[in-house]
Design a protein around this motif. Structure first.
Motif, PDB file in Angstrom:
ATOM      1  N   ASP A  90     -10.364 -60.084  73.228  1.00 33.42           N
ATOM      2  CA  ASP A  90     -10.641 -60.660  74.547  1.00 33.42           C
ATOM      3  C   ASP A  90     -11.843 -61.592  74.408  1.00 33.42           C
ATOM      4  O   ASP A  90     -12.971 -61.141  74.263  1.00 33.42           O
ATOM      5  CB  ASP A  90     -10.949 -59.550  75.549  1.00 33.42           C
ATOM      6  CG  ASP A  90     -11.141 -60.077  76.972  1.00 33.42           C
ATOM      7  OD1 ASP A  90     -11.402 -61.292  77.114  1.00 33.42           O
ATOM      8  OD2 ASP A  90     -11.049 -59.275  77.917  1.00 33.42           O
ATOM      9  N   PRO A  91     -11.619 -62.912  74.439  1.00 36.50           N
ATOM     10  CA  PRO A  91     -12.720 -63.862  74.259  1.00 36.50           C
ATOM     11  C   PRO A  91     -13.486 -64.140  75.555  1.00 36.50           C
ATOM     12  O   PRO A  91     -14.400 -64.949  75.571  1.00 36.50           O
ATOM     13  CB  PRO A  91     -11.998 -65.123  73.781  1.00 36.50           C
ATOM     14  CG  PRO A  91     -10.664 -65.055  74.459  1.00 36.50           C
ATOM     15  CD  PRO A  91     -10.317 -63.591  74.557  1.00 36.50           C
ATOM     16  N   GLY A  92     -13.057 -63.453  76.627  1.00 34.07           N
ATOM     17  CA  GLY A  92     -13.667 -63.681  77.936  1.00 34.07           C
ATOM     18  C   GLY A  92     -12.623 -63.997  78.987  1.00 34.07           C
ATOM     19  O   GLY A  92     -12.845 -64.802  79.892  1.00 34.07           O
ATOM     20  N   TYR A  93     -11.453 -63.367  78.878  1.00 34.08           N
ATOM     21  CA  TYR A  93     -10.386 -63.584  79.850  1.00 34.08           C
ATOM     22  C   TYR A  93     -10.845 -63.186  81.245  1.00 34.08           C
ATOM     23  O   TYR A  93     -11.682 -62.282  81.398  1.00 34.08           O
ATOM     24  CB  TYR A  93      -9.152 -62.735  79.505  1.00 34.08           C
ATOM     25  CG  TYR A  93      -8.439 -63.118  78.234  1.00 34.08           C
ATOM     26  CD1 TYR A  93      -8.080 -64.432  77.974  1.00 34.08           C
ATOM     27  CD2 TYR A  93      -8.095 -62.144  77.291  1.00 34.08           C
ATOM     28  CE1 TYR A  93      -7.406 -64.770  76.812  1.00 34.08           C
ATOM     29  CE2 TYR A  93      -7.418 -62.471  76.136  1.00 34.08           C
ATOM     30  CZ  TYR A  93      -7.078 -63.789  75.899  1.00 34.08           C
ATOM     31  OH  TYR A  93      -6.418 -64.119  74.747  1.00 34.08           O
TER      32      TYR A  93
ATOM     33  N   GLU B  20     -17.624 -62.862  73.381  1.00 36.11           N
ATOM     34  CA  GLU B  20     -18.081 -63.829  74.379  1.00 36.11           C
ATOM     35  C   GLU B  20     -17.793 -65.261  73.907  1.00 36.11           C
ATOM     36  O   GLU B  20     -18.564 -66.180  74.168  1.00 36.11           O
ATOM     37  CB  GLU B  20     -19.574 -63.643  74.646  1.00 36.11           C
ATOM     38  CG  GLU B  20     -19.905 -62.272  75.226  1.00 36.11           C
ATOM     39  CD  GLU B  20     -21.393 -62.093  75.475  1.00 36.11           C
ATOM     40  OE1 GLU B  20     -22.179 -62.971  75.045  1.00 36.11           O
ATOM     41  OE2 GLU B  20     -21.783 -61.095  76.107  1.00 36.11           O
ATOM     42  N   ILE B  21     -16.678 -65.442  73.246  1.00 33.58           N
ATOM     43  CA  ILE B  21     -16.345 -66.734  72.648  1.00 33.58           C
ATOM     44  C   ILE B  21     -16.229 -67.834  73.693  1.00 33.58           C
ATOM     45  O   ILE B  21     -16.720 -68.956  73.497  1.00 33.58           O
ATOM     46  CB  ILE B  21     -15.045 -66.624  71.832  1.00 33.58           C
ATOM     47  CG1 ILE B  21     -15.295 -65.790  70.578  1.00 33.58           C
ATOM     48  CG2 ILE B  21     -14.516 -68.003  71.453  1.00 33.58           C
ATOM     49  CD1 ILE B  21     -14.077 -65.561  69.732  1.00 33.58           C
TER      50      ILE B  21
ATOM     51  N   ARG C 108     -12.286 -71.595  65.588  1.00 31.58           N
ATOM     52  CA  ARG C 108     -12.983 -71.098  64.408  1.00 31.58           C
ATOM     53  C   ARG C 108     -13.616 -69.725  64.676  1.00 31.58           C
ATOM     54  O   ARG C 108     -13.567 -68.826  63.827  1.00 31.58           O
ATOM     55  CB  ARG C 108     -14.063 -72.102  63.984  1.00 31.58           C
ATOM     56  CG  ARG C 108     -13.547 -73.378  63.364  1.00 31.58           C
ATOM     57  CD  ARG C 108     -12.867 -73.109  62.034  1.00 31.58           C
ATOM     58  NE  ARG C 108     -13.773 -72.495  61.069  1.00 31.58           N
ATOM     59  CZ  ARG C 108     -14.557 -73.175  60.244  1.00 31.58           C
ATOM     60  NH1 ARG C 108     -14.556 -74.507  60.268  1.00 31.58           N
ATOM     61  NH2 ARG C 108     -15.340 -72.546  59.379  1.00 31.58           N
ATOM     62  N   MET C 109     -14.208 -69.589  65.849  1.00 32.67           N
ATOM     63  CA  MET C 109     -14.844 -68.321  66.188  1.00 32.67           C
ATOM     64  C   MET C 109     -13.806 -67.205  66.349  1.00 32.67           C
ATOM     65  O   MET C 109     -14.026 -66.068  65.908  1.00 32.67           O
ATOM     66  CB  MET C 109     -15.664 -68.469  67.466  1.00 32.67           C
ATOM     67  CG  MET C 109     -16.885 -69.359  67.330  1.00 32.67           C
ATOM     68  SD  MET C 109     -17.789 -69.544  68.892  1.00 32.67           S
ATOM     69  CE  MET C 109     -18.408 -67.882  69.125  1.00 32.67           C
ATOM     70  N   ARG C 110     -12.702 -67.519  66.968  1.00 30.99           N
ATOM     71  CA  ARG C 110     -11.628 -66.538  67.131  1.00 30.99           C
ATOM     72  C   ARG C 110     -11.193 -65.998  65.768  1.00 30.99           C
ATOM     73  O   ARG C 110     -11.043 -64.790  65.564  1.00 30.99           O
ATOM     74  CB  ARG C 110     -10.416 -67.173  67.821  1.00 30.99           C
ATOM     75  CG  ARG C 110     -10.512 -67.324  69.330  1.00 30.99           C
ATOM     76  CD  ARG C 110      -9.305 -68.136  69.817  1.00 30.99           C
ATOM     77  NE  ARG C 110      -9.320 -68.372  71.231  1.00 30.99           N
ATOM     78  CZ  ARG C 110      -8.551 -67.730  72.113  1.00 30.99           C
ATOM     79  NH1 ARG C 110      -7.728 -66.798  71.694  1.00 30.99           N
ATOM     80  NH2 ARG C 110      -8.610 -68.024  73.396  1.00 30.99           N
TER      81      ARG C 110
ATOM     82  N   CYS D 277      -8.061 -70.416  78.409  1.00 29.94           N
ATOM     83  CA  CYS D 277      -9.414 -70.921  78.173  1.00 29.94           C
ATOM     84  C   CYS D 277     -10.002 -71.513  79.454  1.00 29.94           C
ATOM     85  O   CYS D 277      -9.343 -72.276  80.157  1.00 29.94           O
ATOM     86  CB  CYS D 277      -9.370 -71.989  77.077  1.00 29.94           C
ATOM     87  SG  CYS D 277     -10.916 -72.849  76.813  1.00 29.94           S
ATOM     88  N   ARG D 278     -11.246 -71.190  79.737  1.00 25.06           N
ATOM     89  CA  ARG D 278     -11.898 -71.723  80.941  1.00 25.06           C
ATOM     90  C   ARG D 278     -12.084 -73.231  80.845  1.00 25.06           C
ATOM     91  O   ARG D 278     -12.026 -73.939  81.848  1.00 25.06           O
ATOM     92  CB  ARG D 278     -13.257 -71.048  81.125  1.00 25.06           C
ATOM     93  CG  ARG D 278     -13.190 -69.545  81.369  1.00 25.06           C
ATOM     94  CD  ARG D 278     -14.598 -68.985  81.439  1.00 25.06           C
ATOM     95  NE  ARG D 278     -14.610 -67.550  81.208  1.00 25.06           N
ATOM     96  CZ  ARG D 278     -15.703 -66.871  80.899  1.00 25.06           C
ATOM     97  NH1 ARG D 278     -16.858 -67.511  80.772  1.00 25.06           N
ATOM     98  NH2 ARG D 278     -15.650 -65.575  80.703  1.00 25.06           N
TER      99      ARG D 278
END
Length: 286
Positions: free
Chosen positions: A79-82, A107-108, A125-127, A211-212
């Motif tokens: 969960d990158p911040g859904y 907190e990607i 890349r972070m994911r 993605c926001r």
């Protein structure tokens, strides 16, 4: 009277029966052709919540059940911040399809959205890094991603048009930053249209890009970094009207690169020119 099948059973049966030629067979073909699974592997199947990764999870479940090669799977959701709605959608779909997911938080999105340049590249890349790290913590030696044949083709054409290089998307890769870890793409030979057909047949609704940054761009009538891929997708659809086999031709070309016909190429050592070999090579016919 036969008992009524649950949604996950219908989805599994459709993979093996109705969509055997378009989903199961090309999946197995990729696993065998590119030697993606070996005995003793523990594979983290990475689920973003979209149609591709959810189908990948079901394919890997079927393979683990029926394969002669013993291996294990973990179904990993980062969960990158859904937002709450998307998070709930992923969880409900996983429950409906009987996919035993392991979720971990990052907190990607917050970090990527603060980037002034190339937020999508930074996010990707972070994911990848977080997935490798978590998979290794869970005892996995591989991560599996849901890239399909159209991703492979579009990425290749995009690189040629916008990055000035002939660069493909490999079916498997050794990780540079996580020694001993590999990335595999078991859906490498599956067409996106067939994934969509499976989703519709099973009346499944998955999240899109959550993605926001993307949501913000779309709200303002912009497409941001995604516009180039969409542009290439539309171009290929146009070319397909004249040549229905255009995608197959591009895909096959990636497996038949004639390096001797190129004036230059790159490898891990660096850039090379055909002149390095030209003077020492027997003259080739024109």
């Amino acid at each position: 009277m036969s008992r009524e099948l649950a949604p996950y059973q219908i989805a599994e049966r459709s993979i093996i029966k109705k969509y055997r030629k378009t989903l199961w067979n090309p999946f197995i073909a990729a696993v065998k052709r590119y030697e993606l699974i070996q005995a003793g592997d523990r594979v983290a199947v990475c689920i973003s919540g979209g149609k591709d990764s959810m189908l990948l999870a079901k394919l890997m479940q079927e393979l683990e059940r029926h394969s002669d090669v013993p291996f294990e799977t973990v179904y990993l959701v980062m969960d990158p911040g859904y937002n709450a709605e998307n998070r709930a959608k992923i969880e409900s779909n996983a429950a409906r399809l009987h996919i035993p997911i392991t979720i971990f938080n990052t907190e990607i999105f917050d970090v990527a959205n603060r980037a002034t340049e190339h937020p999508c590249y930074l996010c990707a890349r972070m994911r990848r890094g977080y997935l490798y790290k978590k998979a290794r913590e869970l005892g996995c030696n591989k991560i599996a991603l849901g890239h399909h044949l159209n991703d492979v083709i579009e990425t290749t054409v995009m690189a040629m048009f916008y990055s000035s290089q002939l660069q493909g998307m490999m079916p498997k890769l050794h990780s540079k930053n996580f020694p001993g870890m590999e990335l595999i793409r078991p859906m490498y030979c599956i067409n996106e249209a067939d994934i969509i057909a499976w989703r519709r047949y099973n009346q499944l609704e998955f999240i899109q890009c959550a993605c926001r940054f993307t949501e913000s761009c779309e709200a303002q009538g912009e497409e941001g970094g995604l516009s180039k891929r969409k542009e290439i997708k539309n171009l290929l659809l146009l070319l397909k009207k004249e040549n229905p086999d255009i995608e197959k031709s591009i895909f096959n070309a990636l497996h038949a690169v004639c390096i001797e016909t190129f004036p230059g190429w790159k490898d891990r050592v660096g850039e090379h020119s055909f002149l390095e070999l030209y003077t020492n090579r027997n003259k080739l016919p024109d």
